[in-house]
Scaffold this motif. Structure first.
Motif, short mmCIF file in Angstrom:
data_model
loop_
_atom_site.label_atom_id
_atom_site.label_comp_id
_atom_site.label_asym_id
_atom_site.label_seq_id
_atom_site.Cartn_x
_atom_site.Cartn_y
_atom_site.Cartn_z
N PRO A 1 -12.66 -20.45 0.96
CA PRO A 1 -11.29 -20.23 0.47
C PRO A 1 -10.92 -18.80 0.16
CG PRO A 1 -12.65 -21.33 -1.17
CD PRO A 1 -13.43 -21.33 0.08
N SER A 2 -11.77 -18.07 -0.55
CA SER A 2 -11.31 -16.73 -0.92
C SER A 2 -12.49 -15.82 -1.29
CB SER A 2 -10.34 -16.79 -2.10
OG SER A 2 -10.98 -17.33 -3.24
N GLY B 1 -17.70 -12.32 -3.75
CA GLY B 1 -17.21 -13.68 -3.98
C GLY B 1 -18.34 -14.67 -4.08
N ARG C 1 -7.61 -15.02 7.60
CA ARG C 1 -6.42 -14.40 7.02
C ARG C 1 -6.84 -13.41 5.94
NH1 ARG C 1 -1.59 -17.57 3.70
NH2 ARG C 1 -0.21 -15.75 3.40
N GLU D 1 -14.46 -24.44 5.38
CA GLU D 1 -13.52 -23.43 4.88
C GLU D 1 -14.15 -22.64 3.74
OE1 GLU D 1 -9.80 -25.03 3.74
OE2 GLU D 1 -9.31 -25.83 5.73
N SER E 1 -13.01 -11.57 -2.32
CA SER E 1 -12.25 -10.41 -2.80
C SER E 1 -12.66 -9.16 -2.03
CB SER E 1 -12.50 -10.21 -4.29
OG SER E 1 -11.94 -8.98 -4.73
N TYR F 1 -7.43 -7.09 -2.01
CA TYR F 1 -7.05 -8.04 -0.98
C TYR F 1 -7.86 -9.34 -1.14
CZ TYR F 1 -5.29 -3.72 1.08
OH TYR F 1 -4.63 -2.53 1.29
N ILE F 2 -7.34 -10.41 -0.56
CA ILE F 2 -8.01 -11.71 -0.54
C ILE F 2 -8.32 -12.09 0.91
CG2 ILE F 2 -7.78 -14.18 -0.96
CD1 ILE F 2 -8.30 -12.65 -3.47
N ILE F 3 -9.56 -12.51 1.14
CA ILE F 3 -9.98 -12.90 2.49
C ILE F 3 -10.19 -14.41 2.53
CG2 ILE F 3 -11.66 -12.52 4.34
CD1 ILE F 3 -12.54 -10.00 2.80
N GLU F 4 -9.57 -15.07 3.48
CA GLU F 4 -9.84 -16.49 3.74
C GLU F 4 -10.55 -16.59 5.08
OE1 GLU F 4 -6.33 -19.01 3.12
OE2 GLU F 4 -5.39 -17.22 2.24
N SER G 1 -13.20 -14.29 9.35
CA SER G 1 -12.00 -14.36 8.52
C SER G 1 -10.85 -14.93 9.34
CB SER G 1 -11.63 -12.96 8.00
OG SER G 1 -11.32 -12.09 9.07
N SER H 1 -4.96 -11.14 2.97
CA SER H 1 -3.69 -10.98 2.25
C SER H 1 -3.83 -9.89 1.20
CB SER H 1 -3.28 -12.29 1.58
OG SER H 1 -3.25 -13.36 2.52
#
Length: 387
Positions: free
Chosen positions: A332-333, A347, A307, A330, A335, A316-319, A305, A309
């Motif tokens: 992107p997101s 996800g 980031r 990448e 959950s 929360y969202i994991i990038e 990961s 948020s």
């Protein structure tokens, strides 16, 4: 087969037939060698004395040419597939003998430079076709000659070739041997039929209903523990017009998450590339090869990961980034949901395999395998403090 493999609607059937064709050819090669060895110790019955000398010489020569062709035809096919080349480009597809084991490539032909692979493939394929047609023509002449002897000359040539036509009374020992021979032939026929049926049913081609579960685990440094029975990392796509679904059998997640310190929270994952499977033997063998996951040089695919948020309380969202064969993509997101002392990470991500350098030698234009591969992540974990 050659035409159908290029037609999207018939690709899956062509793959099945190609594997069956190769399995039968290799079986014929082995049986022909065994038959030739047996032939050295068991000479054939003498030809009728009424036959002209020139006809006897042709008959004997025909027999030896048949033996040569029975070995040369499948051997030339084996040489062709060993080059792992088709047309103007590589086509790295393993040969699975009736879906049981991978047949090795001869003389390292698949490791040669592209120019040599193309040249040897062309030579082997042309030889394979020429030899096959020659055998078909010789077979027609052979049958015609046998019928000529039976219906025109009324001799015993055809009877010697086909013992079942022999209506002469046989001794008790001869009848016993004949019955054993017939029983053996019936058993061989049943075995071959069963093998063909098994291939057509698809243990090596169609998807099996595998019950193997993903063996997710946590590292010692994690403050969350993965629940393996409720966690999977799966992938899906299309090959030869048919959908496939697979997973990693072995993977590990390192989850260090603190809702009050998102900046220092991180999630990492390691996936053993050798554990990838979709229940299709042909795919499972191919995915391990160099142009796909190259498990010998890249035993792990990695996720980390970048980031995390907060969306709202408990959500929360994991990038992050996914690395496959030194290619970083990448993600992107994903959950992340917290509920009491339980965590779920879910996800779906579309991976462009061309960016991950997967299958780019045999299928760069996605003619056989879909370009985008969907990865579904479902992980459940428990806070270690709750255990």
């Amino acid at each position: 087969m050659h035409g159908a493999i290029d037609e999207e609607a018939n690709q899956a059937k062509a793959v099945v037939v190609f594997q069956l064709h190769k399995s039968l050819g290799l079986s014929i090669l082995l049986l022909s060698i065994i038959r030739l060895m047996w032939r050295w110790r068991h000479p054939p019955p003498a030809l009728p004395s009424s036959m002209p000398a020139w006809e006897m010489r042709i008959a004997r020569a025909t027999h030896w040419v048949f033996y040569a062709l029975m070995i040369a035809v499948p051997l030339s096919g084996w040489l062709y597939v060993s080059t792992q080349w088709r047309g103007d480009s590589p086509l790295n597809i393993p040969t699975l003998w009736f879906g049981t084991f991978e047949v090795p490539h001869l003389f390292g032909l698949n490791l040669l430079a592209d120019e040599l692979r193309a040249a040897y493939a062309s030579l082997a394929l042309e030889s394979h076709e020429l030899l096959a047609w020659s055998m078909a023509a010789l077979l027609i002449l052979h049958v015609a000659a046998a019928l000529k002897h039976h219906f025109i000359h009324h001799d015993d040539v055809l009877v010697q070739m086909a013992p079942l036509l022999n209506r002469q009374p046989a001794a008790k020992e001869d009848r016993r041997r004949s019955n054993i021979l017939r029983a053996g032939l019936v058993l061989i026929l049943i075995a071959v039929t069963a093998l063909i049926w098994a291939v057509l049913q698809g243990p090596a081609i169609k998807q099996s209903s595998s019950t193997t579960q993903s063996m997710g685990s946590s590292s010692a440094s994690s403050n969350w523990k993965v629940v393996p029975e409720n966690s999977t990392v799966r992938f899906s796509g299309v090959h030869a017009g048919l959908a496939f679904n697979g997973h990693f059998r072995r993977w590990q997640a390192d989850i260090n998450f603190n809702a009050d310190d998102l900046e220092h929270s991180q999630i990492q994952g390691n996936f053993e590339t050798a554990s990838i499977t979709d229940g299709i033997a042909l795919h499972d063998e191919t995915l391990l090869q160099e142009e796909w996951f190259d498990v010998e040089h890249y035993p792990l695919a990695n996720y980390r990961s970048t980031r995390i948020s907060k969306v709202r309380e408990g959500n929360y969202i994991i990038e992050g980034l996914l690395t496959i064969k030194e290619q970083t993509l990448e993600v992107p997101s994903l959950s992340l949901i917290l509920e009491n002392e339980q965590m779920s990470i879910n996800g779906s991500v579309e991976i462009d395999r061309t960016l991950a350098n997967l299958g780019m030698e045999s299928d760069p234009d996605a003619e056989y395998v879909s370009r985008n591969i969907r990865v579904d992540i479902n992980i459940q974990a428990l806070a270690l403090s709750s255990n």
